[in-house]
Design a protein around this motif. Structure first.
Motif, mmCIF file in Angstrom:
data_model
loop_
_atom_site.group_PDB
_atom_site.id
_atom_site.type_symbol
_atom_site.label_atom_id
_atom_site.label_comp_id
_atom_site.label_asym_id
_atom_site.label_seq_id
_atom_site.Cartn_x
_atom_site.Cartn_y
_atom_site.Cartn_z
ATOM 1 N N ASN A 4 3.416 -5.400 -8.147
ATOM 2 C CA ASN A 4 3.457 -4.418 -9.236
ATOM 3 C C ASN A 4 2.294 -3.423 -9.130
ATOM 4 O O ASN A 4 1.223 -3.739 -8.598
ATOM 5 C CB ASN A 4 3.349 -5.117 -10.599
ATOM 6 N N LEU A 5 2.515 -2.212 -9.650
ATOM 7 C CA LEU A 5 1.440 -1.228 -9.848
ATOM 8 C C LEU A 5 0.692 -0.894 -8.567
ATOM 9 O O LEU A 5 -0.534 -0.788 -8.532
ATOM 10 C CB LEU A 5 0.465 -1.726 -10.919
ATOM 11 N N VAL A 6 1.447 -0.691 -7.502
ATOM 12 C CA VAL A 6 0.887 -0.248 -6.220
ATOM 13 C C VAL A 6 1.222 1.230 -6.028
ATOM 14 O O VAL A 6 2.271 1.698 -6.450
ATOM 15 C CB VAL A 6 1.452 -1.091 -5.059
ATOM 16 N N MET A 7 0.314 1.964 -5.401
ATOM 17 C CA MET A 7 0.532 3.377 -5.096
ATOM 18 C C MET A 7 0.523 3.576 -3.583
ATOM 19 O O MET A 7 -0.455 3.243 -2.918
ATOM 20 C CB MET A 7 -0.576 4.225 -5.737
ATOM 21 N N ILE A 8 1.638 4.112 -3.050
ATOM 22 C CA ILE A 8 1.727 4.443 -1.625
ATOM 23 C C ILE A 8 2.025 5.931 -1.526
ATOM 24 O O ILE A 8 3.065 6.406 -1.991
ATOM 25 C CB ILE A 8 2.808 3.605 -0.920
ATOM 26 N N ALA A 9 1.114 6.671 -0.931
ATOM 27 C CA ALA A 9 1.188 8.136 -0.933
ATOM 28 C C ALA A 9 2.059 8.662 0.202
ATOM 29 O O ALA A 9 2.558 7.909 1.045
ATOM 30 C CB ALA A 9 -0.217 8.716 -0.851
ATOM 31 N N HIS A 10 2.204 9.988 0.231
ATOM 32 C CA HIS A 10 3.122 10.619 1.180
ATOM 33 C C HIS A 10 2.701 10.403 2.627
ATOM 34 O O HIS A 10 1.537 10.321 2.959
ATOM 35 C CB HIS A 10 3.291 12.107 0.884
ATOM 36 N N ASN A 11 3.739 10.292 3.473
ATOM 37 C CA ASN A 11 3.606 10.179 4.935
ATOM 38 C C ASN A 11 3.060 8.840 5.415
ATOM 39 O O ASN A 11 2.786 8.688 6.611
ATOM 40 C CB ASN A 11 2.726 11.296 5.523
ATOM 41 N N CYS A 12 2.881 7.875 4.537
ATOM 42 C CA CYS A 12 2.429 6.556 4.998
ATOM 43 C C CYS A 12 3.547 5.870 5.780
ATOM 44 O O CYS A 12 4.733 6.006 5.458
ATOM 45 C CB CYS A 12 2.028 5.677 3.819
ATOM 46 N N VAL A 13 3.156 5.109 6.794
ATOM 47 C CA VAL A 13 4.091 4.278 7.546
ATOM 48 C C VAL A 13 3.571 2.846 7.460
ATOM 49 O O VAL A 13 2.519 2.531 8.026
ATOM 50 C CB VAL A 13 4.213 4.728 9.008
ATOM 51 N N ILE A 14 4.291 2.019 6.717
ATOM 52 C CA ILE A 14 3.904 0.620 6.512
ATOM 53 C C ILE A 14 4.766 -0.255 7.414
ATOM 54 O O ILE A 14 5.994 -0.116 7.434
ATOM 55 C CB ILE A 14 4.103 0.200 5.041
ATOM 56 N N GLY A 15 4.151 -1.147 8.155
ATOM 57 C CA GLY A 15 4.875 -1.958 9.121
ATOM 58 C C GLY A 15 5.736 -3.054 8.494
ATOM 59 O O GLY A 15 5.907 -3.134 7.282
#
Length: 335
Positions: A237-248
């Motif tokens: 919950n309540l996580v922020m992932i900004a633009h252009n991120c690449v998460i594996g």
């Protein structure tokens, strides 16, 4: 070219007319027609690109863009066959060009029957579905959720209540819990003629199979390329992932973590709660970021970092012990 499922192209403009509307000066090639914007590295003959920082001079020299917007000092580095616009604020001028050439497709509601793959799809009360939405077999969409135009949702997904999803392609068996926001515009602003202006965000969000996203988490769409969440990654919950991120793949991201734009995360990375990640960093596969850490540098694969600014955990613990001993020694000296 931005994905036509989410963005519509506006009429092409000649470079001279574009320059007049964005406050730039035509150096050459004012009669060329342009129809889209793109970064220097992927722009084609009908695209407008910009260079706002000297570190991208080589990219400017190599670009295939039909038109480039540059500061006066960089004009000589533009390709000989490109139209050239000069602006004291190239990124802001490019942003204004984006708004003249592209527009997000407005939400025109369709029926559940038009969007659903078959009768196994469950659409709860109050759901709004945009034109072109497709929902795979066995998926469930919670009450009062909005799925914007063009979004594709895979099979056996569970979308909670009061979720908004836009500019996104979602795989199979994905769970989005209540209040999740997928595909909102990333934070991008550029200094313009009259102050800061928003830079249009023309990318998408790609969420691969078996991803879980916790309540009230936000994942922004890319500025031009995609924000990607790898398969089987689990987000609290309540996580922020900004633009252009690449998460594996197979990553774990605990609550209140904030990941700034253009971060690349390898497979199997773990983020403790309230970790803060600076922009444009690379985190190697299997790395761990301790809870509350503030990361300002790349992490090699397999390492664990902690503290602020974050550093390898053994170094952090040694320094913490040393500081504690020094403080205790000073107290003893005073006594």
């Amino acid at each position: 070219m931005p994905d036509p499922r989410f963005f519509e192209s506006l009429p092409a403009l000649d470079v001279a007319a574009l320059a007049q509307r964005i406050g730039a000066e035509v150096l050459r090639g004012g009669d060329r027609k342009v129809s889209a914007v793109a970064p220097l590295g992927s722009a084609g003959s009908g695209d407008v690109a910009f260079m706002g920082d000297r570190k991208f001079v080589q990219a400017l020299k190599d670009t295939a863009a039909g038109c480039v917007i540059v500061p006066a000092a960089a004009a000589d580095h533009a390709p000989a066959d490109a139209s050239v616009l000069v602006s004291p604020t190239p990124q802001a001028s490019w942003a204004e060009a984006s708004m003249l050439l592209h527009r997000s497709i407005p939400l025109t509601a369709i029926t559940s029957a038009e969007a659903a793959e078959d009768d196994s799809v469950v659409i709860e009360p109050g759901v709004v579905l945009g034109q072109g939405v497709r929902i795979g077999r066995g998926s469930r969409i919670g009450a009062n959720t909005v799925i914007a135009s063009g979004v594709q949702i895979g099979r056996d997904c569970v979308i909670g209540s009061n979720v908004t999803v836009g500019f996104a392609l979602i795989g199979d068996r994905v769970k989005l819990y209540a209040g999740v926001r997928i595909g909102e515009a990333g934070f991008g602003a550029a200094g313009g003629r009259t102050g800061p202006i928003d830079v249009p965000q023309l990318g998408r969000v790609i969420i691969q199979d078996n991803v879980t996203v916790g309540a009230n988490t936000c994942i922004d769409r890319g500025a031009y390329d995609d924000t990607v969440i790898g398969e089987n990654t689990k987000i609290d919950n309540l996580v922020m992932i900004a633009h252009n991120c690449v998460i594996g793949r197979n990553c774990l991201i605990a609550a209140h973590t904030g990941i700034s734009g253009s971060v690349v995360v390898g497979d199997g990375v773990i983020f403790g709660g309230k970790a803060g990640i600076g922009d444009h960093l690379k985190i190697g596969a299997g790395a761990r970021v301790a809870g509350g850490a503030g990361l300002l540098a790349d992490i090699p694969p397999g390492e664990t970092w902690s503290g602020y600014p974050a550093k390898p955990i053994r170094q952090f613990l040694r320094e913490t012990v040393w500081v504690s001993k020094q403080a205790a020694k000073k107290r003893d000296d005073k006594e």
